[in-house]
Design a protein around this motif. Structure first.
Motif: not given
Length: 120
Positions: A96-105, A107-120
């Motif tokens: 099993v692995r714990v990941d984090l996906v961070g989403v920054v929205l 004001r204009r334009g596409a969201a920034l989506v980051e995926h970090a694997k194995g954070v915990a």
């Protein structure tokens, strides 16, 4: 649903799409384990079960979503992962692995989506 709930749901939708695009299979969303809490997304990455926390923020927020995993939060996610495995037949060959996906929205334009694997 309030604005915060809608923001979180939107971020989870973006995270789910990203995980699927990278070849993962979604097993569950918003899975609850009694009083321990909730897993935003449970997925399979090859022979590994992935417990994924999703954090969504508007651009300019005080804290970047990738900074949201505190030691207490990491411990809770590990407890949730153990609960999931207990209820679904134990750990797979890949563990099993714990990941984090961070989403920054922004004001204009596409969201920034980051995926970090194995954070915990």
């Amino acid at each position: 649903m309030n604005a915060t709930g809608a923001l979180g749901r939107y971020g989870e939708d973006l995270a789910a799409r990203l995980l699927i695009r990278t070849g993962m299979t979604l097993l569950a969303r918003n899975w609850r384990c009694g009083r321990v809490g909730e897993i935003d997304i449970v997925a399979r990455d090859g022979d590994t079960v992935v417990v994924c926390e999703v954090k969504t923020r508007r651009a300019g927020s005080f804290q970047h979503p990738m900074a949201a995993i505190t030691p207490a939060k990491a411990q809770r996610l590990r407890q949730l992962a153990a609960c999931w495995l207990e209820r679904h037949g134990g750990p797979p060959d890949g563990g099993v692995r714990v990941d984090l996906v961070g989403v920054v929205l922004p004001r204009r334009g596409a969201a920034l989506v980051e995926h970090a694997k194995g954070v915990a």
